[in-house]
Design a protein around this motif. Structure first.
Motif, PDB file in Angstrom:
ATOM      1  N   UNK A 134       0.797  -1.221   0.000  1.00  0.00           N
ATOM      2  CA  UNK A 134       0.000   0.000   0.000  1.00  0.00           C
ATOM      3  C   UNK A 134       0.828   1.268   0.000  1.00  0.00           C
ATOM      4  N   UNK A 135       2.149   1.148   0.089  1.00  0.00           N
ATOM      5  CA  UNK A 135       3.005   2.330   0.019  1.00  0.00           C
ATOM      6  C   UNK A 135       3.143   3.053   1.349  1.00  0.00           C
ATOM      7  N   UNK A 136       3.900   4.157   1.322  1.00  0.00           N
ATOM      8  CA  UNK A 136       4.213   4.884   2.555  1.00  0.00           C
ATOM      9  C   UNK A 136       3.014   5.646   3.112  1.00  0.00           C
ATOM     10  N   UNK A 141       2.073   1.977   7.599  1.00  0.00           N
ATOM     11  CA  UNK A 141       3.306   2.765   7.539  1.00  0.00           C
ATOM     12  C   UNK A 141       3.321   3.808   8.659  1.00  0.00           C
ATOM     13  N   UNK A 142       2.178   4.453   8.879  1.00  0.00           N
ATOM     14  CA  UNK A 142       2.083   5.441   9.964  1.00  0.00           C
ATOM     15  C   UNK A 142       2.240   4.759  11.317  1.00  0.00           C
ATOM     16  N   UNK A 145       5.940   3.939  12.210  1.00  0.00           N
ATOM     17  CA  UNK A 145       6.745   5.023  12.748  1.00  0.00           C
ATOM     18  C   UNK A 145       6.428   5.296  14.220  1.00  0.00           C
ATOM     19  N   UNK A 146       5.144   5.427  14.529  1.00  0.00           N
ATOM     20  CA  UNK A 146       4.745   5.816  15.885  1.00  0.00           C
ATOM     21  C   UNK A 146       4.959   4.679  16.875  1.00  0.00           C
ATOM     22  N   UNK A 147       4.504   3.481  16.511  1.00  0.00           N
ATOM     23  CA  UNK A 147       4.529   2.351  17.451  1.00  0.00           C
ATOM     24  C   UNK A 147       5.956   1.872  17.707  1.00  0.00           C
ATOM     25  N   UNK A 148       6.733   1.653  16.648  1.00  0.00           N
ATOM     26  CA  UNK A 148       8.091   1.145  16.866  1.00  0.00           C
ATOM     27  C   UNK A 148       8.980   2.183  17.548  1.00  0.00           C
ATOM     28  N   UNK A 198       3.629 -10.180   1.074  1.00  0.00           N
ATOM     29  CA  UNK A 198       4.786  -9.399   1.523  1.00  0.00           C
ATOM     30  C   UNK A 198       4.276  -8.238   2.373  1.00  0.00           C
ATOM     31  N   UNK A 199       5.194  -7.565   3.065  1.00  0.00           N
ATOM     32  CA  UNK A 199       4.834  -6.375   3.835  1.00  0.00           C
ATOM     33  C   UNK A 199       5.234  -6.464   5.298  1.00  0.00           C
ATOM     34  N   UNK A 200       5.030  -5.336   6.006  1.00  0.00           N
ATOM     35  CA  UNK A 200       5.436  -5.201   7.408  1.00  0.00           C
ATOM     36  C   UNK A 200       4.269  -5.321   8.376  1.00  0.00           C
ATOM     37  N   UNK A 201       3.074  -5.588   7.869  1.00  0.00           N
ATOM     38  CA  UNK A 201       1.876  -5.474   8.705  1.00  0.00           C
ATOM     39  C   UNK A 201       1.866  -6.438   9.885  1.00  0.00           C
ATOM     40  N   UNK A 202       2.359  -7.679   9.708  1.00  0.00           N
ATOM     41  CA  UNK A 202       2.370  -8.629  10.812  1.00  0.00           C
ATOM     42  C   UNK A 202       3.304  -8.156  11.931  1.00  0.00           C
ATOM     43  N   UNK A 203       4.464  -7.672  11.550  1.00  0.00           N
ATOM     44  CA  UNK A 203       5.398  -7.161  12.560  1.00  0.00           C
ATOM     45  C   UNK A 203       4.858  -5.945  13.286  1.00  0.00           C
ATOM     46  N   UNK A 204       4.184  -5.061  12.560  1.00  0.00           N
ATOM     47  CA  UNK A 204       3.602  -3.874  13.188  1.00  0.00           C
ATOM     48  C   UNK A 204       2.486  -4.266  14.150  1.00  0.00           C
ATOM     49  N   UNK A 205       1.634  -5.210  13.746  1.00  0.00           N
ATOM     50  CA  UNK A 205       0.547  -5.650  14.625  1.00  0.00           C
ATOM     51  C   UNK A 205       1.098  -6.251  15.913  1.00  0.00           C
ATOM     52  N   UNK A 206       2.168  -7.047  15.816  1.00  0.00           N
ATOM     53  CA  UNK A 206       2.786  -7.611  17.015  1.00  0.00           C
ATOM     54  C   UNK A 206       3.379  -6.510  17.890  1.00  0.00           C
ATOM     55  N   UNK A 207       3.962  -5.500  17.279  1.00  0.00           N
ATOM     56  CA  UNK A 207       4.546  -4.390  18.036  1.00  0.00           C
ATOM     57  C   UNK A 207       3.471  -3.588  18.762  1.00  0.00           C
ATOM     58  N   UNK A 208       2.307  -3.428  18.121  1.00  0.00           N
ATOM     59  CA  UNK A 208       1.195  -2.747  18.793  1.00  0.00           C
ATOM     60  C   UNK A 208       0.770  -3.525  20.027  1.00  0.00           C
ATOM     61  N   UNK A 209       0.639  -4.836  19.884  1.00  0.00           N
ATOM     62  CA  UNK A 209       0.257  -5.660  21.026  1.00  0.00           C
ATOM     63  C   UNK A 209       1.268  -5.586  22.147  1.00  0.00           C
TER      64      UNK A 209
END
Length: 273
Positions: A134-136, A141-142, A145-148, A198-209
């Motif tokens: 889905x791009x930046x 993507x947002x 930046x904030x969560x990590x 492909x993508x970062x969504x799984x890692x971001x979801x885990x980081x949110x948790x």
């Protein structure tokens, strides 16, 4: 003979309370009178020491200032998130401006589909996390930046990377392995082995948790309710059920890291990574 001065009776040669002086001849009386005087008047900023002298005025506790720029990564404060964000910006610009055929080939080669996981699992697990689906401008993507950034400021860069990789890897395998088994059982066509993923969504979801476990209770449950509700809504829409299930599993994986991230929480001033 006793003398009366402003309602206070003193002996001749005693203390003159009205003038605030204590003669040297009555040290015991001086001590009793000083003990009766409060160390600090209510609301005043000046205190009295043991000898009746004034100490320096107390300073008020400093107010915590809002620093919105701390929501964004910095090369010194959050090096892992900063470098990773720079890489993602580079690959996003490449996907936006490069030849569409070259981009399609790069994404296919980075896909964590069953066929690639069976032959080059480590390569595709790393390569697939270098792209933003889905791009930046996508919500993930947002959130990245904030969560990590917030998570790295609390537990350090290496541990933040560990949480991200754990969610990305486990959620990917948990969604792709059933696809391979279903193809072997004849429930899905062989083309499912080459599903683009492909993508970062799984890692971001885990980081949110994981980050939710470090927040105050009201904010923790608000974040989980909002994020969980959005992921459940996506699952109900049934547009991409495999990815939607993966997001919920990744969020649960992050929640499962609470005992660890709470133990890893940085002490202010600590230099732990």
């Amino acid at each position: 003979m006793p003398q009366v001065e402003r309602g206070v009776t003193v002996e001749a040669g005693g203390a003159d309370v009205s003038s605030g002086t204590l003669p040297e001849a009555s040290p015991l009386l001086s001590r009793h009178l000083l003990d009766a005087i409060p160390a600090q008047a209510p609301g005043s900023g000046t205190a009295l020491d043991a000898t009746g002298g004034r100490t320096a005025p107390e300073t008020a506790a400093p107010r915590r200032r809002l620093r919105p720029w701390r929501l964004l990564p910095t090369p010194t404060g959050t090096p892992f998130t900063f470098v990773y964000a720079a890489v993602l910006i580079g690959t996003s610009l490449f996907a936006l401006f490069a030849d569409p055929g070259v981009v399609e080939s790069a994404l296919r080669g980075s896909s964590t589909d069953v066929a690639h996981l069976a032959h080059t699992p480590v390569f595709v697990l790393v390569a697939s996390a270098l792209w933003i689906a889905g791009g930046i401008t996508s919500p993930f993507a947002v959130c990245f930046l904030v969560v990590l950034t917030a998570l790295e400021r609390r537990i350090g860069g290496l541990r933040t990377a560990g949480v991200f990789v754990l969610g990305h890897t486990v959620a990917t395998l948990a969604t792709e392995v059933p696809v391979g088994l279903s193809v072997m059982a004849g429930h899905l066509p062989e083309s499912s082995l080459h599903r683009l993923d492909y993508g970062i969504s799984f890692g971001v979801a885990a980081s949110i948790g994981a980050l939710a476990g470090l927040l105050t209770p009201w904010l923790r449950w608000t974040v989980l309710a909002v994020c969980g509700g959005m992921l459940v809504e996506d699952l109900i829409a049934f547009t991409d059920p495999m990815a939607n299930w993966g997001h919920l599993m990744a969020l649960a994986i992050g929640i499962g890291t609470w005992p660890l991230v709470r133990r890893w929480r940085r002490v202010p001033g600590s230099s732990a990574t």
